[in-house]
Design a protein around this motif. Structure first.
Motif, short mmCIF file in Angstrom:
data_model
loop_
_atom_site.label_atom_id
_atom_site.label_comp_id
_atom_site.label_asym_id
_atom_site.label_seq_id
_atom_site.Cartn_x
_atom_site.Cartn_y
_atom_site.Cartn_z
N GLY A 14 3.10 -2.65 25.64
CA GLY A 14 1.93 -2.44 26.48
C GLY A 14 1.33 -3.71 27.03
O GLY A 14 0.26 -3.68 27.65
N LYS A 15 1.99 -4.85 26.80
CA LYS A 15 1.53 -6.16 27.27
C LYS A 15 0.15 -6.52 26.72
O LYS A 15 -0.63 -7.21 27.36
N GLU A 16 -0.13 -6.02 25.52
CA GLU A 16 -1.36 -6.37 24.82
C GLU A 16 -1.06 -7.59 23.93
O GLU A 16 -1.01 -7.52 22.71
N HIS A 17 -0.88 -8.73 24.58
CA HIS A 17 -0.32 -9.90 23.90
C HIS A 17 -1.24 -10.46 22.82
O HIS A 17 -0.77 -10.90 21.77
N ARG A 18 -2.53 -10.46 23.06
CA ARG A 18 -3.44 -11.00 22.05
C ARG A 18 -3.45 -10.14 20.79
O ARG A 18 -3.49 -10.66 19.67
N ARG A 19 -3.43 -8.83 20.98
CA ARG A 19 -3.37 -7.95 19.81
C ARG A 19 -2.04 -8.12 19.09
O ARG A 19 -1.98 -8.06 17.85
N ALA A 20 -0.98 -8.33 19.84
CA ALA A 20 0.32 -8.56 19.22
C ALA A 20 0.28 -9.83 18.37
O ALA A 20 0.84 -9.88 17.26
N GLU A 21 -0.36 -10.87 18.88
CA GLU A 21 -0.47 -12.11 18.11
C GLU A 21 -1.25 -11.89 16.82
O GLU A 21 -0.92 -12.45 15.76
N ASN A 22 -2.29 -11.07 16.88
CA ASN A 22 -3.05 -10.78 15.66
C ASN A 22 -2.18 -10.06 14.63
O ASN A 22 -2.31 -10.29 13.42
N ILE A 23 -1.31 -9.19 15.11
CA ILE A 23 -0.41 -8.49 14.19
C ILE A 23 0.55 -9.48 13.52
O ILE A 23 0.87 -9.35 12.33
N LEU A 24 0.98 -10.49 14.25
CA LEU A 24 1.87 -11.50 13.67
C LEU A 24 1.21 -12.18 12.47
O LEU A 24 1.87 -12.44 11.45
N HIS A 25 -0.07 -12.46 12.59
CA HIS A 25 -0.78 -13.09 11.47
C HIS A 25 -0.80 -12.15 10.26
O HIS A 25 -0.63 -12.60 9.11
#
Length: 653
Positions: free
Chosen positions: A624-635
């Motif tokens: 969904g190109k929700e890149h910031r949320r994806a980065e939070n999931i990485l953490h």
């Protein structure tokens, strides 16, 4: 059990249920405007302010008072910068322009308290609705700060506007500017500010001219004419700045010629009545007369924008010009000192006396048809710009820019809604209010503006007999009341929206009203009522064929079941949400559902399942190109990753 921990956490933590680690609140205590480059002199006045700010008395209130245009704000800002530089206020500065003398934009204490509470790190959703509660929280937050803070209240018109903003204890200081003595502030140190001494007034003219052209020696070459000019300007910095701009724009104009023009202007004005000082009005007239035709027209139209400042694009709409041409005209008006640069770059604002003068010129020099057409163009500009911002909201890539625009333009948008309502453009009221309201709910910090806007929207919908719009306005009012923590008012609005939607046979409207009623009950821990509302909402969403609504209500049902500690039922609802989201490509909600499942699995001691759901959440957000949320999931993945699992970074090429 619900424990709150703040600060650093070391060692082991044993907890029966949830541990909530609070992120330190973000504060904004460096809001002091820059010092005016043309500031000169005022040594004795600066010393008086410095002495007051250094006083050992508890909470010294220093009031810089004087007539309009005398330079109160400029002096106070310079004194505040000097005090900060001297290390007197390591806790920072709280600054607000109370706009006490501006028509229609006066900042009331309740609104000012909200601004200060945000600056002190209070989340928007935690700012109380009642003024008394805001005052208590404001003073509590300041009392917790051991480092002294300077509270600067600019342009206060009454003691009642200041008193609720006074801090507690002996550490902090308050600096107020006003045209009045504010006698109701007992114990305040009053510092009357007079016009500039003759020598400093002449020096100000010389400084401004030499800043434009270092070789400009007209002031030193004709001291007698320079002194006459300062006298004709009443030695008021506002008038002197305008006259200096006129002289800078015409290097060939002798001082004697300027003095003659000022004398003639004051002679003409002596028979007129005007709220401002005669010397200031004379300077205004001279400056206005020197404007080009297009500049003068834009100057007259700018006050139609009711907010404190106006953007280049809004000014272009007023003048019916391309933005680059309007920008050139605004630059000319700024160089003529009839408007000032605003914040951020590309915005401009009036001194309040110049706004009054421009309004008067519009009444005398601008055709009524021209004013009406410009007003409609301004309303349409704000409507279309806000709808564009609304369309950009779903993407995290553009949401930040949209929010930033809204924050700067908020008062202009509320003013445009009010203006459209007064002039009977009720269709535009609905479009603008509904587009603006979306952003209000996401940030939850401008609830009062949203409430005023949606009250007007509701009235416009009634006038247009648009019952669907009435239900939308009622739901909007309900959500705003909910964010203000006025649950009684919120419930009344949602109930009214539900009743009207039932009468209309509007299944989607019924579902949304019931959904909101359920969420309100859930917030109040009335889980039984919440469940009933959610069940009815699900039925209504299905009847309307609203798959997005069905996915959202399933997610809410999962949150409710989790609140009731029914983990199995919560997981079932989240999985149902995910199934619908995959069918309709609702990637953001799919990611949120997987994240909720992951957190539940972690709570239940199943790190492998938690890790699996976090991976799926990451994939949904990336799709969904929700890149910031994806980065939070990485953490989160790094924190819960079992030893036998690879990281996402290891897998990606």
């Amino acid at each position: 059990m619900h424990n709150e921990l703040t600060g650093d956490v070391h060692g082991f933590v044993l907890q029966a249920a949830d541990v909530h680690l609070q992120v330190p609140a973000v504060t904004a205590l460096a809001g002091l405007p820059p010092v005016d480059a043309g500031f000169t002199g005022r040594t004795a006045d600066l010393a008086l302010v410095a002495e007051a700010l250094r006083s050992a008395q508890p909470v010294v209130v220093s009031t810089v008072m004087g007539l309009a245009g005398v330079g109160k704000t400029t002096l106070a800002i310079r004194a505040a910068h000097d005090a900060v530089k001297a290390g007197l206020f390591p806790g920072g500065v709280l600054f607000i322009d109370l706009q006490g003398y501006s028509t229609g934009t006066r900042v009331e204490p309740r609104a000012a308290l909200a601004v200060f509470l945000h600056a002190l790190g209070v989340p928007a959703g935690q700012v109380p609705a009642e003024q008394a509660a805001r005052e208590a929280l404001y003073r509590t937050r300041l009392a917790e700060r051991t480092a002294p803070v300077l509270v600067m209240l600019d342009n206060a018109s009454s003691a009642d506007q200041v008193r609720p903003l006074l801090p507690p204890g002996a550490a902090h200081r308050v600096l107020v500017t006003s045209r009045h003595t504010l006698g109701g502030l007992q114990g305040a140190r009053r510092i009357p500010l007079d016009v500039l001494p003759e020598a400093e007034a002449v020096a100000m003219l010389d400084n401004v001219l030499r800043a434009s052209d270092p070789a400009d020696g007209r002031i030193s070459a004709d001291g007698e004419a320079a002194r006459e000019i300062t006298a004709l300007c009443g030695r008021l910095p506002l008038a002197l700045g305008i006259v200096a701009a006129l002289l800078s724009d015409d290097p060939e104009l002798p001082l004697a010629g300027m003095a003659v023009s000022l004398r003639e202007a004051k002679t003409r004005l002596g028979e007129l009545t005007y709220q401002g000082d005669l010397a200031v009005r004379a300077a205004f007239d001279l400056s206005y007369a020197r404007l080009g035709t297009a500049e003068a027209r834009l100057f007259r139209l700018l006050p139609l924008n009711s907010g404190r400042q106006v953007s280049t694009e809004a000014a272009a709409a007023l003048a019916d010009l391309p933005p680059h041409e309007a920008g050139k005209l605004l630059g000319g008006l700024r160089r003529a000192h009839v408007i000032e640069s605003g914040e951020p770059h590309g915005w401009f604002r009036f001194h309040d006396l110049l706004r009054l003068y421009a309004e008067e010129r519009a009444r005398t020099d601008e055709p009524e048809s021209g004013v009406h057409a410009a007003t409609l163009r301004l309303i349409d500009f704000y409507t279309e710009a806000t709808e564009l911002a609304q369309r950009r909201r779903p993407s995290l890539e553009t949401r930040g820019e949209a929010y930033a625009w809204l924050a700067v333009e908020r008062t202009n948008l509320v003013g445009a809604i009010s203006l459209a309502h007064r002039q009977g453009h009720h269709d535009r009221v609905l479009r603008l209010a509904f587009a603006m309201g979306t952003f209000l709910f996401y940030r939850r910090r401008h609830a009062e503006d949203g409430l005023a806007s949606y009250e007007l929207a509701l009235d416009s919908a009634v006038r247009l007999n648009d019952r669907l719009a009435q239900t939308k306005a009622l739901r909007g009012l309900g959500r705003i009341h909910r964010e203000m923590r006025d649950h009684t008012a919120a419930r009344e609005r949602f109930d009214a929206a539900l009743t009207l939607s039932l009468a209309l046979g509007d299944h989607r409207g019924q579902a949304r009203a019931l959904h909101n009623l359920g969420s309100l009950a859930r917030r109040e821990h009335d889980f039984h009522t919440a469940s009933q509302h959610y069940d009815r909402a699900l039925t209504a969403y299905r009847a309307a064929g609203d798959r997005i609504g069905e996915a959202q209500i399933r997610f809410s049902m999962g949150v409710l079941a989790r609140s009731r500690e029914d983990f199995e039922q919560a997981a079932a609802y989240y999985r149902a949400t995910i199934e619908i989201c995959r069918q309709i490509d609702l990637h953001a909600l799919e990611g949120r559902s997987h994240k909720r499942l992951a957190l539940m699995a972690e709570d239940l001691g199943d790190p492998h399942t938690a890790y699996d759901h976090l991976q799926r959440a990451y994939a949904a957000y990336k799709t969904g190109k929700e890149h910031r949320r994806a980065e939070n999931i990485l953490h989160l993945l790094d924190k819960v990753r079992p030893p036998d699992k690879q990281t996402i970074a290891d897998k990606e090429p």
